[in-house]
Structure formats: C-alpha cells, structure tokens
Design a protein around this motif. Structure first.
Motif, PDB file in Angstrom:
ATOM      1  N   ILE A 233       0.840  -1.206   0.000  1.00 25.72           N
ATOM      2  CA  ILE A 233       0.000   0.000   0.000  1.00 25.72           C
ATOM      3  C   ILE A 233       0.873   1.253   0.000  1.00 25.72           C
ATOM      4  O   ILE A 233       0.594   2.223  -0.712  1.00 25.72           O
ATOM      5  CB  ILE A 233      -0.947  -0.005   1.206  1.00 25.72           C
ATOM      6  N   LEU A 234       1.947   1.238   0.803  1.00 21.03           N
ATOM      7  CA  LEU A 234       2.842   2.394   0.836  1.00 21.03           C
ATOM      8  C   LEU A 234       3.453   2.634  -0.543  1.00 21.03           C
ATOM      9  O   LEU A 234       3.579   3.792  -0.982  1.00 21.03           O
ATOM     10  CB  LEU A 234       3.944   2.165   1.876  1.00 21.03           C
ATOM     11  N   GLY A 235       3.817   1.559  -1.229  1.00 22.81           N
ATOM     12  CA  GLY A 235       4.329   1.712  -2.592  1.00 22.81           C
ATOM     13  C   GLY A 235       3.308   2.352  -3.514  1.00 22.81           C
ATOM     14  O   GLY A 235       3.641   3.227  -4.326  1.00 22.81           O
ATOM     15  N   ALA A 236       2.037   1.946  -3.381  1.00 20.61           N
ATOM     16  CA  ALA A 236       0.984   2.538  -4.210  1.00 20.61           C
ATOM     17  C   ALA A 236       0.755   3.998  -3.837  1.00 20.61           C
ATOM     18  O   ALA A 236       0.520   4.849  -4.706  1.00 20.61           O
ATOM     19  CB  ALA A 236      -0.303   1.730  -4.051  1.00 20.61           C
ATOM     20  N   MET A 237       0.838   4.300  -2.544  1.00 18.67           N
ATOM     21  CA  MET A 237       0.647   5.685  -2.106  1.00 18.67           C
ATOM     22  C   MET A 237       1.728   6.610  -2.670  1.00 18.67           C
ATOM     23  O   MET A 237       1.448   7.722  -3.112  1.00 18.67           O
ATOM     24  CB  MET A 237       0.678   5.737  -0.573  1.00 18.67           C
ATOM     25  N   LEU A 238       2.984   6.135  -2.632  1.00 20.86           N
ATOM     26  CA  LEU A 238       4.099   7.007  -2.999  1.00 20.86           C
ATOM     27  C   LEU A 238       4.345   7.070  -4.496  1.00 20.86           C
ATOM     28  O   LEU A 238       5.013   7.991  -4.978  1.00 20.86           O
ATOM     29  CB  LEU A 238       5.372   6.533  -2.287  1.00 20.86           C
ATOM     30  N   THR A 239       3.825   6.102  -5.254  1.00 18.56           N
ATOM     31  CA  THR A 239       4.027   6.119  -6.710  1.00 18.56           C
ATOM     32  C   THR A 239       2.758   6.444  -7.478  1.00 18.56           C
ATOM     33  O   THR A 239       2.822   6.820  -8.653  1.00 18.56           O
ATOM     34  CB  THR A 239       4.536   4.749  -7.192  1.00 18.56           C
TER      35      THR A 239
END
Length: 570
Positions: free
Chosen positions: A283-289
C-alpha cells in the motif's frame, strides 16, 4: 451398538447423554463449496488480479544474524533502468509493529524496514520498486549497505546467560515482559519439591522441537492499488483479514476507512499468513508512486524469512510412585520467539493453560519463558503453544512408563482426568474422554491393557478427594512470585489455602454418571505480586532448571523431535 458409516466408527454410546442423535454429515459425501473452482483452476487468488502499470517490489535483506546499519546507499540503484522508487525505514510512517499490540498486549518491537540494526538473517532494510521484477531484483543488488556485524545468539538458554547480546532493544533482557512486569508465565499448584522428595522415582527429560516452516504452495504477498476518493484497495493472501487491516492502518498512520482489503482464496497458510506485513508495504508503494504495486515473496524468501512455528525446549521432572501414580510434575519451558515477538507471547499463555496435560497430578510447577534470539521471528502454526508441549508430555509419559515397568496405555489411563477432578488451574474437569480414547487406541492397536484399565471410565472415580485444592501451595522465596501464578491462593507458613467460590474443599457425595450435571468451572487465580523490576538494560539471570531429589532413581537424556523422522536421541 457401534455405528460404522463410510469408514468412520462412531462410539455414540460414550456420549449418549450429551449429544442429540442428529448428526447427518459425518460419513456422507458432502460437496465442498469451493471444490469446483479449485479443480477447474478458476478460484481467484490475490495474484490473479491484473492491473495496468503494475509495479514490483523486491527487498534488500541482511546477510547477517545481527548487525548495526551504518549507512544505506541507494544512489546507484536509483539510477538503474525501470527503478521508480526505493523505500527505507524513514519512508514508513510508523516503523515499529507487532500484531498483538492491536489488542494492547505487548509493545511494538519490529521495524517494518530496519534502519538502525538488524536482528536476524534476511531482515529487510530497503524495498526497491521497479517496473518489472527483473529490474527490481537487479537494483536490489546495487544497493550498498555498510554493516557492522554484532555478536549474535541462536539458543534460548544462551540468550538468557549473563553477558548475552541484546537481541531486541524493546525487551533488553531477551525475555518478553507480560503486563509490563512479569518476565515469564508461571503455574503453582501444591508443593512439587516436597512431592518429589517423597516419590519412589524421579524421572527427568529434556525435549526439543525445532522451527517448522509452513511452506504454503502460494507464497506470501499482496497487491495494492489506488481507488477513488483517496482510498487504496489491497488484494492479499492473509489468513486474518482484519488483523492485516489493523496492522496496515497502524503502520501507515491512516484511518482504516481509507483501506479496502480483499481476501479470498488462500493458497495454503497453516498460521504463517496470520501476521504478514506485505500489505502495508504494498500500500505504501501505491501511495508514494500512484500506481498499483505488488509485494510477493519468492520461494527462497518464504523459507528463509517466512515466520515459522517457533522452536521450543522443555525440561520435565516427574515424581512417580511404584504403582505409576504421578504425584508431581515440574516444567521449565523456553519458546524461541526469534528476533521479535510476533505471536510467541500468546503461544506461551496457551501452553501454560494446557499444563500439565490431560492428567490429574496433585502438585504442578511451571515456569515458561518467551525468549528472543537472532533467529527468524516465529508465529502461528497449527495448534502452536499446544503441539510442542504435548509432544514433550507424551514422550515423557513413555519414559515414566519405562521407569515403573508399566504399559504406557495403562499409565495414561491411571493418571487421566476424570469428570470432577481439580485441574492445576483450579477448574473442575468435565466432559472428559481421554480414558475412552486410550481404550479404543489399545483395542485398535492390539495392545493388551489391564482389566481395571478396560473397566475405567471418565464418568467415575473423579471428584471427592481428587477435587480438593492442595492444603498448601508453595510459592517462591519469601512468598513472592514473579509472573502469573495460579497458586495465588496459597498462604505463607503452610496454612491451608482458602478456596475460591464454587471449589469443593471436602469430599463430595457420589455423582450420577451424567456429564451435564458437573459443577460450573471456577475462576482462575489473580496475578500474584511481582518482585522488584530488574535494572533497565540488564539481562535477568537464567531461570533455574528443574531440580530433583538426589536420593531417588532418575532417568535423563535428551530427545529431539523431527517432523521428518520422528523421535531421535541426541
């Protein structure tokens, strides 16, 4: 009459007074709801969800059991083809986690991405997000980490020895701390040392269960993607959807209402997917990208860093009379939590609640410890907290039987719970059936047992004197105890211990042979006073192993259990 249906033999007469004759599924060919999807390959797993522009996440992992991180250099990796973003600990909003803290049990102790120190081989320190998995793997190799290797410890008792390296800074004594003050769980019932001194035989044993990886066909993973209105969807292989949702909300410091978790078919789990941390990183990867992102272990990662069933070590000492009656049982147990808590502290509570096994023993003593070592953190696996100690108990029962030259089945029937017996936790046994199980096993295996064993019943012979609380329950030095004690009703000086409400203290009249008329269970004891806390940062002394009377015959010798080969001597 015994009913034999479809290969199952139902001994209905043993439970005729507590079960209605309305079983209509056992022995029938009942169709599983999900079987058609499984056999046709149409069951949807999390990795079957397709997204345009899906990014892939791979991890930089520690090659050391224990090391300080001096510096993480991602500059070269960031310039490599396809690399979109590299995450380190500073990118994680709440970079400490443990599942049970969601239940206010224990402290957050495990970094999601370690940024100062690693405590086990394979611990992640950075996550590379790239357009393809191959590009992510290549970039992982380009990340440079300046390591300062530290002394490590891989054995539970060595971890408690003076001068042992501190594994987990949250618990500097290498022991989990219960309720902020108890460094182990304990059980006291009767006076074990006095009973050992009067026993005809003292039988000792050491039992070890190794870590076991769950090895699911589907490795752990999750796919996250942006949704509408500032929400994120996460398709995951978790076994515990709401635990995973709560963990992600905590780690990402975001309301759970902004997270849309979708579980579904799990390709094997067995406990290993209860406290996964793939979801918050995906989820953090999706948030930041701003793009869909997948975090998925390969098989090597599953075996190396997938949380296994924790190793356990048990020391048992039994005081036994010549006729096979066990009058005392003493446990010292060590659960290897690995580097961080995960679910090990809960497993110990289950274990202590299970002691001393399905046997009526008038004097019981247990000290059980959750120990940190520089191994992969342990978690749940099929009956964890019970399986290991059951192995130790039953292997020890065979050793006791050999010592008193008694058939092992006869020994178990002689000592088994009967309805109305007092357990070491001050609860009355009810709905017992261990005797009947032993009788059927002997029958099926062609083992000859004594006539009195064949005639025994869980419905008779219990209660009365067997339901009385011990006149005295020994406590630690000066009557102070450390850890939870079911012996908290004991009084100093050997005075009779007052009984909690509902517990018989005198012989009871004969009961009718009906399971439905048993006395209600009684409440457990309250936590006993803790001793003064140790100095912060100083490891506590290693707990003593069980001691036995020097003048009694004894048996010793370690035994190890292998899931592949069964028992073997060490």
């Amino acid at each position: 009459m015994n009913a034999v249906t479809g290969g199952f033999e139902l001994r209905k007469e043993l439970f005729a007074d507590e079960r209605e004759e309305n079983l209509n599924e056992i022995g029938k060919r009942t169709r599983r709801q999900d079987i058609e999807g499984h056999v046709t390959g149409r069951s949807p797993f999390y990795d079957d969800h397709l997204f345009d522009g899906l990014l892939h996440m791979r991890y930089v992992r520690s090659p050391h059991h224990h090391a300080r991180i001096r510096r993480i250099d991602t500059s070269q990796a960031e310039r490599m083809p396809g690399v979109v973003r590299i995450l380190t600990g500073k990118d994680v909003p709440q970079n400490l986690n443990t599942l049970l803290s969601l239940l206010d049990f224990g402290l957050d102790d495990e970094p999601v991405l370690s940024d100062t120190k690693v405590a086990y081989r394979g611990e992640p320190v950075a996550a590379v997000i790239a357009q393809t998995e191959a590009q992510a793997r290549a970039a992982v190799k380009a990340v440079r980490v300046d390591w300062e290797p530290l002394a490590h410890v891989l054995d539970v008792e060595e971890a408690l020895a003076p001068g042992a390296p501190t594994v987990c800074e949250t618990y500097p004594g290498n022991l989990f701390v219960y309720h902020g003050k108890y460094n182990h769980q304990k059980l006291r019932y009767g006076d074990v040392e006095a009973a050992l001194a009067s026993a005809d035989h003292v039988v000792e044993g050491r039992y070890q269960m190794s870590p076991i990886e769950q090895a699911p066909i589907e490795t752990c993973g999750a796919i996250a993607a942006p949704e509408q209105n500032g929400r994120w969807v996460c398709y995951t292989s978790t076994q515990a959807l709401f635990f995973s949702l709560g963990t992600a909300a905590k780690v990402l410091a975001t309301p759970s209402s902004r997270l849309h978790f979708v579980g579904g078919t799990v390709g094997g789990g067995f406990g290993g997917k209860v406290d996964s941390i793939h979801e918050p990183l995906a989820i953090l990867g999706a948030m930041l990208t701003g793009r869909p992102c997948k975090s998925m272990w390969d098989r090597e990662e599953e075996m190396q860093v997938g949380a296994p069933r924790g190793a356990e070590r048990w020391y048992l000492t039994d005081g036994v009379m010549d006729d096979g009656r066990i009058v005392a049982r003493k446990f010292t147990g060590y659960f290897d939590a690995g580097a961080y808590t995960r679910l090990s502290s809960y497993a110990i509570i289950k274990a202590v609640g299970h002691l001393p096994g399905p046997y009526t023993i008038p004097n019981v003593h247990a000290d059980v410890h959750c120990v940190y070592t520089n191994r992969t953190p342990a978690t749940a696996m099929r009956g964890f907290g019970i399986t290991g100690v059951d192995f130790a108990i039953e292997a020890h029962m065979d050793k006791v039987a050999e010592t008193v030259r008694m058939n092992p089945v006869d020994l178990r029937i002689l000592n088994a719970y009967r309805d109305g017996d007092m357990k070491a936790h001050r609860r009355l046994a009810k709905n017992c059936a261990f005797i009947e199980c032993c009788q059927v096993v002997a029958e099926k295996a062609g083992v000859t047992i004594k006539p009195e064993s064949r005639a025994a019943s869980s419905l008779t012979g219990g209660g009365g004197e067997r339901a009385r609380l011990p006149a005295r329950t020994a406590t630690d030095e000066h009557g102070r105890v450390e850890g939870f004690s079911s012996g908290s009703y004991a009084q100093k000086g050997g005075a009779p211990a007052p009984a909690p409400a509902g517990v018989p203290t005198a012989p009871q009249p004969a009961r009718p042979p009906s399971r439905s008329s048993q006395p209600a269970p009684v409440s457990q004891g309250t936590p006993a006073p803790p001793r003064e806390p140790a100095q912060s940062g100083a490891p506590p002394p290693a707990p003593e192993r069980p001691a036995a009377s020097k003048d009694r015959p004894r048996r010793s010798g370690a035994m190890r259990f292998s899931s592949i080969s069964g028992f073997r001597r060490r």
